[in-house]
Design an enzyme around this catalytic site. Structure first.
Site, mmCIF file in Angstrom:
data_model
loop_
_atom_site.group_PDB
_atom_site.id
_atom_site.type_symbol
_atom_site.label_atom_id
_atom_site.label_comp_id
_atom_site.label_asym_id
_atom_site.label_seq_id
_atom_site.Cartn_x
_atom_site.Cartn_y
_atom_site.Cartn_z
ATOM 1 N N LYS A 167 0.819 -1.211 0.000
ATOM 2 C CA LYS A 167 0.000 0.000 0.000
ATOM 3 C C LYS A 167 0.862 1.274 0.000
ATOM 4 O O LYS A 167 2.081 1.197 0.220
ATOM 5 C CB LYS A 167 -0.925 -0.030 1.224
ATOM 6 C CG LYS A 167 -1.899 -1.210 1.195
ATOM 7 C CD LYS A 167 -2.900 -1.089 2.319
ATOM 8 C CE LYS A 167 -3.837 -2.278 2.320
ATOM 9 N NZ LYS A 167 -4.888 -2.133 3.339
ATOM 10 N N TYR A 185 -12.233 -2.267 -3.955
ATOM 11 C CA TYR A 185 -12.765 -2.313 -2.588
ATOM 12 C C TYR A 185 -14.287 -2.227 -2.565
ATOM 13 O O TYR A 185 -14.864 -1.727 -1.594
ATOM 14 C CB TYR A 185 -12.151 -1.171 -1.765
ATOM 15 C CG TYR A 185 -10.750 -1.476 -1.242
ATOM 16 C CD1 TYR A 185 -10.489 -2.632 -0.508
ATOM 17 C CD2 TYR A 185 -9.696 -0.581 -1.443
ATOM 18 C CE1 TYR A 185 -9.220 -2.907 -0.008
ATOM 19 C CE2 TYR A 185 -8.414 -0.848 -0.942
ATOM 20 C CZ TYR A 185 -8.195 -2.019 -0.223
ATOM 21 O OH TYR A 185 -6.933 -2.287 0.278
ATOM 22 N N ASN A 187 -1.918 -0.016 6.845
ATOM 23 C CA ASN A 187 -1.403 -1.280 7.378
ATOM 24 C C ASN A 187 -0.473 -1.982 6.395
ATOM 25 O O ASN A 187 -0.378 -3.204 6.356
ATOM 26 C CB ASN A 187 -2.557 -2.179 7.844
ATOM 27 C CG ASN A 187 -3.557 -2.445 6.731
ATOM 28 O OD1 ASN A 187 -3.360 -2.008 5.598
ATOM 29 N ND2 ASN A 187 -4.615 -3.167 7.035
ATOM 30 N N HIS A 230 -1.829 -5.589 1.604
ATOM 31 C CA HIS A 230 -3.122 -6.257 1.448
ATOM 32 C C HIS A 230 -2.870 -7.635 0.843
ATOM 33 O O HIS A 230 -1.984 -7.784 0.009
ATOM 34 C CB HIS A 230 -4.014 -5.428 0.501
ATOM 35 C CG HIS A 230 -5.202 -6.181 -0.020
ATOM 36 N ND1 HIS A 230 -6.415 -6.205 0.625
ATOM 37 C CD2 HIS A 230 -5.350 -6.970 -1.118
ATOM 38 C CE1 HIS A 230 -7.262 -6.968 -0.050
ATOM 39 N NE2 HIS A 230 -6.631 -7.442 -1.121
ATOM 40 N N GLU A 269 -9.586 -9.838 -7.782
ATOM 41 C CA GLU A 269 -8.614 -8.742 -7.631
ATOM 42 C C GLU A 269 -7.528 -8.815 -8.706
ATOM 43 O O GLU A 269 -7.098 -7.786 -9.236
ATOM 44 C CB GLU A 269 -7.991 -8.799 -6.225
ATOM 45 C CG GLU A 269 -9.014 -8.455 -5.140
ATOM 46 C CD GLU A 269 -8.514 -8.731 -3.720
ATOM 47 O OE1 GLU A 269 -7.367 -9.185 -3.548
ATOM 48 O OE2 GLU A 269 -9.290 -8.478 -2.776
HETATM 49 P P1 CMP Z 1 -7.280 -4.517 3.514
HETATM 50 O O1 CMP Z 1 -6.804 -5.873 3.882
HETATM 51 O O2 CMP Z 1 -6.680 -3.883 2.302
HETATM 52 O O3 CMP Z 1 -8.870 -4.551 3.335
HETATM 53 C C1 CMP Z 1 -9.685 -3.404 3.499
HETATM 54 C C2 CMP Z 1 -8.944 -2.263 4.110
HETATM 55 O O4 CMP Z 1 -9.755 -1.303 4.718
HETATM 56 C C3 CMP Z 1 -8.071 -2.791 5.235
HETATM 57 O O5 CMP Z 1 -7.008 -3.551 4.754
HETATM 58 C C4 CMP Z 1 -7.704 -1.480 5.916
HETATM 59 O O6 CMP Z 1 -6.688 -0.775 5.222
HETATM 60 C C5 CMP Z 1 -9.008 -0.716 5.776
HETATM 61 N N1 CMP Z 1 -9.838 -0.835 6.982
HETATM 62 C C6 CMP Z 1 -10.513 -1.898 7.425
HETATM 63 N N2 CMP Z 1 -11.174 -1.612 8.553
HETATM 64 C C7 CMP Z 1 -10.913 -0.326 8.829
HETATM 65 C C8 CMP Z 1 -11.306 0.555 9.859
HETATM 66 N N3 CMP Z 1 -12.118 0.171 10.845
HETATM 67 N N4 CMP Z 1 -10.823 1.809 9.823
HETATM 68 C C9 CMP Z 1 -10.007 2.215 8.822
HETATM 69 N N5 CMP Z 1 -9.599 1.416 7.797
HETATM 70 C C10 CMP Z 1 -10.046 0.159 7.813
#
Ligand code: CMP
Length: 141
Positions: A10, A50, A113, A116, A127
């Site tokens: 990311k 998403y 984070n 993904h 995806e």
């Molecule tokens: P990812 O695994 O890419 O899947 C969806 C993404 O949404 C997740 O990682 C986070 O980056 C984001 N995400 C999921 N839950 C939350 C949350 N409660 N607050 C902010 N971002 C979120």
């Protein structure tokens, strides 16, 4: 079972200089990299990618974040790639992810984070089809 999954480094992972570290972890685990590229997601692609999160409270901020800088997308292949890659990245919230997982070692946030990974073989296929053309995926051994 031999599987493919989609990994995304990311914007925070790219801007923090973690591309090499993250690719290296999947390579060292034994996965084969079948496709790899840096892309700057358009809003349209990000919304498609998403789409299952549309309507959730974090959706707008997630789209903003994922389109803010380039990302690195790759397809990795190997035994049980989907579940093994999910274990390697750890739970969504970096503050709760155990040390030794990618998020546990490099993230302190739920949104930023670092990485993904697809959560099911069906989503991996979906995806991969959104981010890669067939001719960008190499068949090598
Ligand atoms: P990812 O695994 O890419 O899947 C969806 C993404 O949404 C997740 O990682 C986070 O980056 C984001 N995400 C999921 N839950 C939350 C949350 N409660 N607050 C902010 N971002 C979120």
């Amino acid at each position: 079972m031999n599987e493919q999954t989609l990994i995304l480094i990311k914007p925070d992972g790219v801007s923090r200089g973690l591309i090499g570290e993250i690719i290296s972890r999947f390579e060292k685990k034994g996965f084969k990299i079948k496709a790899l590229k840096m892309i700057w997601m358009s809003r349209e692609i990000a919304e498609k990618f998403y789409e299952m999160h549309k309507g959730k409270p974090f959706y707008d901020s997630l789209i903003e974040f994922i389109t803010s800088k380039p990302v690195v997308a790759m397809i990795i292949e190997g035994d049980n790639a989907v579940s093994v890659a999910r274990k390697m990245i750890g739970p969504t919230d970096g503050r709760e992810a155990p040390p030794g997982t990618i998020r546990g070692d490099y993230a302190l946030s739920k949104q930023a984070n670092v990485v993904h990974a697809s959560d099911s073989p069906e989503n991996a296929y979906r995806e991969i089809s959104i981010l890669f053309k067939q001719e960008e995926i190499y068949d090598w051994s």
